[in-house]
Write a protein that holds these residues in place. Structure first.
Motif, short mmCIF file in Angstrom:
data_model
loop_
_atom_site.label_atom_id
_atom_site.label_comp_id
_atom_site.label_asym_id
_atom_site.label_seq_id
_atom_site.Cartn_x
_atom_site.Cartn_y
_atom_site.Cartn_z
N PHE A 54 97.84 48.31 -70.16
CA PHE A 54 98.21 47.07 -70.84
C PHE A 54 99.73 46.90 -70.76
O PHE A 54 100.23 45.81 -70.45
CB PHE A 54 97.72 47.13 -72.29
N SER A 55 100.47 47.99 -71.01
CA SER A 55 101.95 47.92 -70.95
C SER A 55 102.43 47.52 -69.56
O SER A 55 103.42 46.81 -69.42
CB SER A 55 102.59 49.27 -71.24
N ARG A 56 101.72 48.01 -68.53
CA ARG A 56 102.15 47.71 -67.15
C ARG A 56 101.65 46.36 -66.66
O ARG A 56 101.89 45.98 -65.52
CB ARG A 56 101.62 48.81 -66.21
N GLN A 101 100.15 45.34 -93.57
CA GLN A 101 100.03 43.89 -93.34
C GLN A 101 100.53 43.48 -91.95
O GLN A 101 101.54 43.98 -91.48
CB GLN A 101 100.86 43.17 -94.41
N GLY A 102 99.77 42.59 -91.31
CA GLY A 102 100.15 42.07 -90.00
C GLY A 102 99.66 42.92 -88.85
O GLY A 102 99.82 42.55 -87.68
N ASP A 103 99.03 44.04 -89.17
CA ASP A 103 98.62 44.99 -88.13
C ASP A 103 97.11 45.20 -88.21
O ASP A 103 96.59 45.57 -89.26
CB ASP A 103 99.36 46.32 -88.38
N ILE A 104 96.42 44.95 -87.08
CA ILE A 104 94.95 45.05 -87.13
C ILE A 104 94.42 46.29 -86.40
O ILE A 104 93.23 46.39 -86.14
CB ILE A 104 94.28 43.77 -86.57
N HIS A 105 95.31 47.21 -86.04
CA HIS A 105 94.84 48.44 -85.37
C HIS A 105 94.08 49.31 -86.38
O HIS A 105 94.62 49.69 -87.41
CB HIS A 105 96.02 49.20 -84.76
N GLU A 106 92.85 49.62 -86.01
CA GLU A 106 91.94 50.20 -86.99
C GLU A 106 91.53 51.65 -86.70
O GLU A 106 91.27 52.45 -87.61
CB GLU A 106 90.66 49.33 -86.98
N ILE A 107 91.46 51.98 -85.41
CA ILE A 107 90.77 53.21 -85.01
C ILE A 107 91.44 54.47 -85.56
O ILE A 107 90.78 55.34 -86.13
CB ILE A 107 90.63 53.27 -83.47
N LEU A 149 99.52 55.12 -95.19
CA LEU A 149 99.89 53.84 -94.57
C LEU A 149 99.96 54.00 -93.06
O LEU A 149 100.80 54.75 -92.55
CB LEU A 149 101.25 53.40 -95.12
N SER A 150 99.10 53.29 -92.37
CA SER A 150 99.09 53.37 -90.91
C SER A 150 99.76 52.13 -90.34
O SER A 150 99.58 51.02 -90.85
CB SER A 150 97.63 53.47 -90.43
N ALA A 151 100.54 52.32 -89.26
CA ALA A 151 101.15 51.18 -88.56
C ALA A 151 101.22 51.53 -87.08
O ALA A 151 101.68 52.61 -86.72
CB ALA A 151 102.54 50.91 -89.11
N LEU A 153 102.46 49.15 -84.72
CA LEU A 153 103.40 48.27 -84.02
C LEU A 153 104.81 48.48 -84.56
O LEU A 153 104.98 48.66 -85.78
CB LEU A 153 103.01 46.80 -84.24
N THR A 154 105.78 48.43 -83.65
CA THR A 154 107.17 48.55 -84.11
C THR A 154 107.50 47.40 -85.05
O THR A 154 108.36 47.53 -85.92
CB THR A 154 108.14 48.56 -82.91
N THR A 155 106.81 46.28 -84.88
CA THR A 155 107.08 45.12 -85.74
C THR A 155 106.42 45.23 -87.11
O THR A 155 106.78 44.49 -88.02
CB THR A 155 106.58 43.82 -85.07
#
Ligand code: B1M
Length: 217
Positions: A54-56, A101-107, A149-151, A153-155
């Protein structure tokens, strides 16, 4: 033999074949492989490679989504196995966990939650994209010992700091330990925002949570 099967699981995650992922995961369990071995050596490498593609720019969002679906399907099969292997009757402590908040990464968050519950913690999983006030009210309601607290994304990792600030404002900071994690998160970030603990992965999260419980008593 088991290496081949784990490699096939990795390939089927990358290849976006959720049905195959689940069939191979079932086969691996039947062969006697440990659930964490299947996760760490089969599923997670597949997600990592999908992320790198995805990054590439070799993968687009639908590719990532379908790779995640494969892993999530397999996790539904593995979670009861993880819990069954570590059946504990007395709760070690109460944890409220969620992705900020703002982050939907779940796994990753769900894996950490499952592993904590498999190791005797009572876990309240608030899901993803969790509003700050929902963390605060659940901690208050459950008198949680730890908030996780999981995050991813850098944002969104700034959301971890915001939850800590809200806990101070609500007068709860002294009552609850804060554990942070997620791919962009580090020990130095945890220290910078005043968290009590940081873990790189689910196994580390259990160790840190146990240590934090020790520090509470
Ligand atoms: Co997203 N995504 N994604 N994504 N995604 C990443 C994180 C990314 C690194 C991919 C990349 O570019 N290489 C990149 C972030 C870049 C950055 O900020 N530095 C990224 C991006 C950019 C995005 C979007 C912005 C893409 C877009 O829309 N343009 C978007 C954001 C959506 C949003 O949240 N608002 C997005 C969306 C998605 C999907 C929805 C497609 C999907 C998530 C599906 C789902 O969860 N239901 C997805 C996925 C799957 C990924 C990757 C490929 C895999 C994440 C994963 O599940 N890994 C990821 C790349 C990567 O990490 N390789 C990527 C497996 C999981 C077991 O590991 O989550 O790291 P992980 O959890 C680990 C540890 O981090 C730790 O323990 C876990 C177990 O070992 N951990 C904790 C996690 N939480 C913890 C909490 C703890 C302790 C440890 O204590 C409480």
């Amino acid at each position: 033999m088991s290496e081949d099967l784990l490699a096939e699981i990795t390939e089927s995650v990358i290849g976006g074949e959720p049905e195959t992922v689940i069939a191979l995961t079932r086969q691996a369990l039947e062969m006697g492989l440990e659930p964490m071995e299947i996760i760490n050596q089969g599923l997670v490498p597949g997600m990592d490679i999908a992320g790198e593609k995805f990054s590439r720019g070799e993968f687009f969002l639908p590719h990532l989504l379908i790779a995640a679906k494969g892993m999530q399907n397999a996790m539904e099969l593995l979670e009861p196995e993880l819990v069954a292997r570590k059946q504990t009757f007395k709760s070690v402590g109460t944890v409220v966990i969620g992705t900020v908040q703002g982050d939907i990464h779940e796994i990753g968050k769900s894996l950490v939650g499952t592993m904590l519950s498999a190791n005797g913690f009572k876990v309240h999983d608030l899901g993803v994209d969790v509003r700050i006030e929902n963390f605060v009210s659940k901690i208050e309601e459950t008198r949680a010992d730890i908030v996780g607290l999981s995050a991813l994304l850098t944002t969104t990792m700034i959301g971890q700091r915001e939850v800590i600030e809200a806990l101070v404002e609500a007068g709860l900071r002294d009552r609850v330990k804060v554990l942070v994690g997620g791919a962009p998160v580090s020990q130095s970030w945890a220290e910078e925002i005043g968290a009590d603990g940081y873990a790189e992965d689910a196994t580390g999260a259990i160790q840190v949570a146990q240590k934090l419980m020790g520090a509470k008593s």
